[in-house]
Design a protein around this motif. Structure first.
Motif, PDB file in Angstrom:
ATOM      1  N   MET A  21      -3.999  -0.029 -12.776  1.00 24.46           N
ATOM      2  CA  MET A  21      -4.621   0.838 -11.683  1.00 24.46           C
ATOM      3  C   MET A  21      -5.563   1.844 -12.372  1.00 24.46           C
ATOM      4  O   MET A  21      -6.318   2.576 -11.829  1.00 24.46           O
ATOM      5  N   LYS A  22      -5.101   1.823 -13.891  1.00 30.10           N
ATOM      6  CA  LYS A  22      -6.104   3.044 -14.661  1.00 30.10           C
ATOM      7  C   LYS A  22      -5.839   4.421 -14.103  1.00 30.10           C
ATOM      8  O   LYS A  22      -6.709   5.319 -14.004  1.00 30.10           O
ATOM      9  N   SER A  78       0.847  -1.243   0.067  1.00 28.40           N
ATOM     10  CA  SER A  78      -0.107  -0.108  -0.124  1.00 28.40           C
ATOM     11  C   SER A  78       0.814   1.586  -0.006  1.00 28.40           C
ATOM     12  O   SER A  78       0.673   2.277  -0.598  1.00 28.40           O
ATOM     13  N   GLU A  79       2.047   1.285   0.573  1.00 32.13           N
ATOM     14  CA  GLU A  79       2.868   2.487   0.513  1.00 32.13           C
ATOM     15  C   GLU A  79       3.466   2.758  -0.633  1.00 32.13           C
ATOM     16  O   GLU A  79       3.486   3.911  -1.203  1.00 32.13           O
ATOM     17  N   ALA A  80       3.763   1.559  -1.579  1.00 28.26           N
ATOM     18  CA  ALA A  80       4.259   1.848  -2.818  1.00 28.26           C
ATOM     19  C   ALA A  80       3.544   2.237  -3.637  1.00 28.26           C
ATOM     20  O   ALA A  80       3.540   3.063  -4.597  1.00 28.26           O
ATOM     21  N   VAL A  81       2.079   1.892  -3.500  1.00 27.34           N
ATOM     22  CA  VAL A  81       1.093   2.222  -4.437  1.00 27.34           C
ATOM     23  C   VAL A  81       0.690   3.673  -4.272  1.00 27.34           C
ATOM     24  O   VAL A  81       0.544   4.455  -5.288  1.00 27.34           O
ATOM     25  N   SER A  82       0.785   4.136  -2.825  1.00 23.45           N
ATOM     26  CA  SER A  82       0.525   5.531  -2.707  1.00 23.45           C
ATOM     27  C   SER A  82       1.650   6.326  -3.300  1.00 23.45           C
ATOM     28  O   SER A  82       1.173   7.720  -3.804  1.00 23.45           O
ATOM     29  N   VAL A  83       2.912   5.819  -2.978  1.00 23.78           N
ATOM     30  CA  VAL A  83       4.027   6.783  -3.396  1.00 23.78           C
ATOM     31  C   VAL A  83       3.790   6.785  -5.209  1.00 23.78           C
ATOM     32  O   VAL A  83       3.859   8.026  -5.815  1.00 23.78           O
ATOM     33  N   LEU A  84       3.347   5.717  -5.892  1.00 24.64           N
ATOM     34  CA  LEU A  84       3.211   5.714  -7.401  1.00 24.64           C
ATOM     35  C   LEU A  84       2.137   6.563  -7.714  1.00 24.64           C
ATOM     36  O   LEU A  84       2.243   7.471  -8.445  1.00 24.64           O
ATOM     37  N   GLN A  85       0.918   6.526  -7.002  1.00 21.62           N
ATOM     38  CA  GLN A  85      -0.148   7.499  -7.258  1.00 21.62           C
ATOM     39  C   GLN A  85       0.333   9.150  -7.107  1.00 21.62           C
ATOM     40  O   GLN A  85      -0.067   9.765  -8.062  1.00 21.62           O
ATOM     41  N   ARG A  86       1.005   9.360  -6.195  1.00 17.64           N
ATOM     42  CA  ARG A  86       1.453  10.600  -5.875  1.00 17.64           C
ATOM     43  C   ARG A  86       2.114  11.127  -6.784  1.00 17.64           C
ATOM     44  O   ARG A  86       2.110  12.314  -7.511  1.00 17.64           O
ATOM     45  N   MET A  87       3.485  10.471  -7.172  1.00 24.70           N
ATOM     46  CA  MET A  87       4.227  10.677  -8.286  1.00 24.70           C
ATOM     47  C   MET A  87       3.759  10.596  -9.724  1.00 24.70           C
ATOM     48  O   MET A  87       3.991  11.719 -10.402  1.00 24.70           O
ATOM     49  N   ALA A 107      10.221   4.924 -11.703  1.00 23.38           N
ATOM     50  CA  ALA A 107      11.176   3.567 -11.412  1.00 23.38           C
ATOM     51  C   ALA A 107      12.528   4.042 -10.801  1.00 23.38           C
ATOM     52  O   ALA A 107      12.666   3.171  -9.747  1.00 23.38           O
ATOM     53  N   ALA A 108      13.161   4.758 -10.801  1.00 23.23           N
ATOM     54  CA  ALA A 108      14.449   5.009 -10.609  1.00 23.23           C
ATOM     55  C   ALA A 108      14.137   5.497  -9.031  1.00 23.23           C
ATOM     56  O   ALA A 108      14.929   4.977  -8.174  1.00 23.23           O
ATOM     57  N   ALA A 109      13.145   6.124  -8.623  1.00 17.92           N
ATOM     58  CA  ALA A 109      13.260   6.483  -7.338  1.00 17.92           C
ATOM     59  C   ALA A 109      12.339   5.394  -6.585  1.00 17.92           C
ATOM     60  O   ALA A 109      12.920   5.253  -5.313  1.00 17.92           O
ATOM     61  N   MET A 110      11.706   4.563  -7.084  1.00 19.58           N
ATOM     62  CA  MET A 110      11.209   3.262  -6.436  1.00 19.58           C
ATOM     63  C   MET A 110      12.090   1.955  -6.573  1.00 19.58           C
ATOM     64  O   MET A 110      11.660   1.240  -6.089  1.00 19.58           O
ATOM     65  N   HIS A 111      13.271   2.242  -7.030  1.00 16.31           N
ATOM     66  CA  HIS A 111      13.987   1.090  -7.485  1.00 16.31           C
ATOM     67  C   HIS A 111      13.216  -0.145  -8.131  1.00 16.31           C
ATOM     68  O   HIS A 111      13.401  -1.315  -7.729  1.00 16.31           O
ATOM     69  N   ARG A 112      12.592   0.175  -9.108  1.00 16.13           N
ATOM     70  CA  ARG A 112      11.899  -0.820 -10.007  1.00 16.13           C
ATOM     71  C   ARG A 112      12.107  -0.737 -11.351  1.00 16.13           C
ATOM     72  O   ARG A 112      12.889   0.542 -11.607  1.00 16.13           O
TER      73      ARG A 112
END
Length: 134
Positions: A48-49, A11-20, A31-36
């Motif tokens: 997630m559309k 859930s934390e990774a998803v919220s960071v993704l949504q915010r960014m 991807a660079a910020a999340m190491h993915r």
């Protein structure tokens, strides 16, 4: 099939993704910020559309070739000045002329290329009219 219990998207990774993503960051930056990987980010965004702040969806329906060609041919052309082969940019017509520049290299047309094509309107029509003649 990915097991939801082993998914790395908590859930934390998803919220960071949504915010960014909502802030307009590119998939590469996220991807660079999340190491993915960039593909992992794009895949999650599509699943997630998510939409950008400007309301554009992640994927848009691609134009058909006939729609692109019709719109491209209706655009205005500007007078072209030949451009040195090494100084040609992506938006220049890729037609190679029989002229040589001061550096001894061939010249490119220099006109703005059509959207969805590699050539300007004049070279595009010349090629297709020539290739279709019997």
């Amino acid at each position: 099939m990915v097991n939801p219990a082993t998914s790395t998207w908590d859930s934390e990774a998803v919220s960071v993704l949504q915010r960014m993503w909502g802030a307009g960051n590119s998939a590469s930056v996220i991807a660079a910020a999340m190491h993915r990987s960039r593909n992992a980010v794009i895949g999650k965004v599509v699943r997630m559309k998510l939409q950008r702040a400007n309301g554009w969806p992640v994927t848009m329906k691609a134009r058909t070739a006939s729609q692109t060609r019709t719109k491209a041919l209706s655009s205005r052309t500007e007078p072209a000045r030949p451009v040195s082969y090494l100084k040609a940019r992506d938006f220049h017509c890729h037609a190679v002329l029989d002229q040589r520049g001061a550096d001894g290299l061939r010249m490119r047309c220099g006109a703005r290329r059509l959207k969805g094509a590699s050539w300007c309107q004049a070279h595009y029509l010349a090629y297709f009219n020539h290739s279709r003649s019997p």
